[in-house]
Design an enzyme around this catalytic site. Sequence first.
Site, PDB file in Angstrom:
ATOM      1  N   GLU A  33      58.339   5.692  -9.160  1.00 53.56           N
ATOM      2  CA  GLU A  33      57.338   5.712  -8.102  1.00 53.56           C
ATOM      3  C   GLU A  33      56.437   6.939  -8.252  1.00 53.56           C
ATOM      4  OE1 GLU A  33      59.884   5.718  -4.726  1.00 53.56           O
ATOM      5  OE2 GLU A  33      60.824   3.810  -5.269  1.00 53.56           O
ATOM      6  N   GLU A  64      63.849   0.857  -5.824  1.00 50.74           N
ATOM      7  CA  GLU A  64      64.752   1.500  -6.782  1.00 50.74           C
ATOM      8  C   GLU A  64      65.628   0.501  -7.524  1.00 50.74           C
ATOM      9  OE1 GLU A  64      63.195   4.536  -4.120  1.00 50.74           O
ATOM     10  OE2 GLU A  64      64.194   2.605  -3.724  1.00 50.74           O
ATOM     11  N   ASP A  88      67.077  12.291  -4.331  1.00 51.49           N
ATOM     12  CA  ASP A  88      68.493  11.938  -4.440  1.00 51.49           C
ATOM     13  C   ASP A  88      68.924  10.865  -3.457  1.00 51.49           C
ATOM     14  OD1 ASP A  88      68.404  13.712  -2.105  1.00 51.49           O
ATOM     15  OD2 ASP A  88      68.564  15.331  -3.549  1.00 51.49           O
ATOM     16  N   GLY A  89      68.493  10.980  -2.204  1.00 49.36           N
ATOM     17  CA  GLY A  89      68.924  10.030  -1.186  1.00 49.36           C
ATOM     18  C   GLY A  89      68.323   8.650  -1.322  1.00 49.36           C
ATOM     19  N   TYR A  92      70.450   5.115  -3.544  1.00 51.39           N
ATOM     20  CA  TYR A  92      71.459   4.146  -3.112  1.00 51.39           C
ATOM     21  C   TYR A  92      71.020   2.693  -3.204  1.00 51.39           C
ATOM     22  CZ  TYR A  92      73.561   8.493  -1.726  1.00 51.39           C
ATOM     23  OH  TYR A  92      74.060   9.766  -1.761  1.00 51.39           O
ATOM     24  N   PRO A  93      69.744   2.339  -3.002  1.00 52.95           N
ATOM     25  CA  PRO A  93      69.365   0.941  -3.245  1.00 52.95           C
ATOM     26  C   PRO A  93      69.596   0.504  -4.692  1.00 52.95           C
ATOM     27  CG  PRO A  93      67.708   2.016  -1.898  1.00 52.95           C
ATOM     28  CD  PRO A  93      68.650   3.096  -2.364  1.00 52.95           C
ATOM     29  N   HIS A 133      66.511  13.593   1.430  1.00 51.15           N
ATOM     30  CA  HIS A 133      65.735  14.309   0.427  1.00 51.15           C
ATOM     31  C   HIS A 133      66.476  15.528  -0.109  1.00 51.15           C
ATOM     32  CE1 HIS A 133      62.658  11.923   2.450  1.00 51.15           C
ATOM     33  NE2 HIS A 133      61.809  12.205   1.481  1.00 51.15           N
TER      34      HIS A 133
END
Length: 329
Positions: A33, A64, A88-89, A92-93, A133
């Site tokens: 992105e 993601e 970082d957060g 998860y997707p 984040h």
Amino acid sequence: MSASTQKITLAKGLNMGLRKAMEDDPKVLVMGEDVGKLGGVFRITDGLQKDFGEDRVIDSPLAESGIVGTAVGLALRGYRPVVEIQFDGFVYPAYDQIVCQVAKMHYRSKGRSPMPMVIRIPFGGGIGAVEHHSESPEAQFAHTPGLKVVACSNPVDGYWMMQQAIASDDPVIFLEPKRQYHAEKAELDESATPEPLFTSRVVRRGEDVTVLAYGPTVKTAMSAAEAAATEGRSLEVIDLRTLSPLDMGPVYESVRRTGRAVITHEAHVNLGIGAEVAARVTEECFYSLESPVLRVGGFDTPYPASRIEEDFLPDLDRVLDAVDRTLAY
């Protein structure tokens, strides 16, 4: 400085490493992105789309799972995709793709289908950001067989480790300490011979306590060692650099000399990388230990609001407190 050396930040080192890998191998692609026209939210891919074109530096949708899933197909077709997870957060997707496809494809195919892919993840806190984040999800990936996990801590490692990870035929989770991106500069000699990728390194010699760190806490550990020296205490600092596989040889050698070990990371202490390191040190160095292996990390809560994140993150004082406690045994 010679013609082959220059002072660079971590952000510049990573950018240069990506550029060199793309110059050396036309099969290297960058996806994510805002990695193209914007150059990434942290400007790590700045200028790459301009120089290599939109076919090799691809601005993806905000998806993601789609980014990593597309990269799986590209890797199976012989490309070497480098995908950026913006924060970082946000990883998860894509977690399903990473642990179910990326990590298992080589094994599932009995070695016929390597998965040469690098998944770049800016990780850690200290930038005053909102939730999702500033997280440290490294243990979740290090626990997954089939994935290699590395964490650079300085500009020189950023340059070399990026190229080495891209050259690897195994999928590599590449963790970048975001608060170090534009911090201190270091002198890079592009003519030097780099250390192997999956190795740890002693970055400060000492005699009293071994302090283990990686990513953003290497700087914290070094600051603690400097402060301890003013009180006559000698701390040896080791940058783990690789979290899966762990390179424990230098760690064991150090702990057998010092008899004491402290490990620090920003991730939660519960079931973090420090737990595995402590277990291995206890198993291999039991008769050399003068005290238990101590861990210093984030508290077992979700990452807090930025106004109190400095209370959450392990700092110099918390590391020195652990040093005091281990020396008190």
